[in-house]
Design a protein around this motif. Structure first.
Motif, short mmCIF file in Angstrom:
data_model
loop_
_atom_site.label_atom_id
_atom_site.label_comp_id
_atom_site.label_asym_id
_atom_site.label_seq_id
_atom_site.Cartn_x
_atom_site.Cartn_y
_atom_site.Cartn_z
N LYS A 2 0.84 -1.20 0.00
CA LYS A 2 0.00 0.00 0.00
C LYS A 2 0.87 1.25 0.00
N GLU A 23 -7.73 4.47 -10.28
CA GLU A 23 -6.89 4.03 -11.39
C GLU A 23 -5.46 4.57 -11.25
N GLU A 26 -3.73 2.68 -8.42
CA GLU A 26 -3.42 1.32 -8.85
C GLU A 26 -2.22 1.31 -9.80
N ARG A 27 -2.18 2.27 -10.72
CA ARG A 27 -1.05 2.36 -11.65
C ARG A 27 0.25 2.63 -10.89
N GLN A 29 0.89 1.80 -7.73
CA GLN A 29 1.25 0.59 -6.99
C GLN A 29 1.88 -0.46 -7.91
N LYS A 30 1.37 -0.59 -9.13
CA LYS A 30 1.95 -1.53 -10.09
C LYS A 30 3.36 -1.09 -10.50
N ALA A 31 3.57 0.20 -10.66
CA ALA A 31 4.90 0.71 -11.01
C ALA A 31 5.90 0.44 -9.89
N GLN A 33 5.65 -1.96 -7.66
CA GLN A 33 5.84 -3.42 -7.65
C GLN A 33 6.83 -3.83 -8.74
N PHE A 34 6.72 -3.24 -9.90
CA PHE A 34 7.64 -3.54 -11.00
C PHE A 34 9.07 -3.11 -10.65
N ASP A 36 10.32 -2.78 -7.71
CA ASP A 36 10.85 -3.57 -6.59
C ASP A 36 11.65 -4.77 -7.05
N GLN A 37 11.47 -5.19 -8.30
CA GLN A 37 12.24 -6.31 -8.83
C GLN A 37 13.74 -5.99 -8.85
N SER A 108 -9.28 1.87 -1.16
CA SER A 108 -8.52 1.22 -2.23
C SER A 108 -7.75 0.03 -1.75
#
Length: 108
Positions: A2, A23, A26-27, A29-31, A33-34, A36-37, A108
């Motif tokens: 979060k 939206e 969410e975008r 959070q996805k960025a 997460q990406f 974090d790799q 959210s």
């Protein structure tokens, strides 16, 4: 993972982006997460770089003006101008107050 309201507000201020809707959050959070790799990449023994061109000798060139004096023509392309300056897109749009966003992020 979060995103806290404080981080969201800080990113909005830096990027001049409004993450007010689901939206946008969410975008973001996805960025994250990406990105974090990158923590999984083994960088042991890898020296930090100052530039991607570290193996080359960088040169300085003379800063000679070869053309120009076309301010009037350039400013004709501006949607909005003040004196002899372009007016950038509105980056200082008022965003919702911190308390208003807390209720949105809880859903959210």
């Amino acid at each position: 993972q979060k995103v806290s309201v404080e981080v969201l507000e800080h990113l909005e201020h830096l990027a001049l982006v409004d993450f007010r809707d689901a939206e946008g959050v969410e975008r973001l959070q996805k960025a994250i997460q990406f990105a974090d790799q990158l923590h999984e990449v083994n960088t042991d023994g890898v020296e930090p770089m100052d530039s991607v061109l570290e193996d080359r000798c960088l040169y300085l060139r003379e800063d000679d003006v070869t053309e120009g004096n076309c301010t009037k023509e350039l400013l004709e392309n501006a949607k909005e101008k003040v004196e002899e300056y372009f007016v950038a897109p509105p980056g200082n749009i008022p965003l919702p107050k911190l308390g208003e966003r807390e209720t949105f992020l809880q859903g959210s």
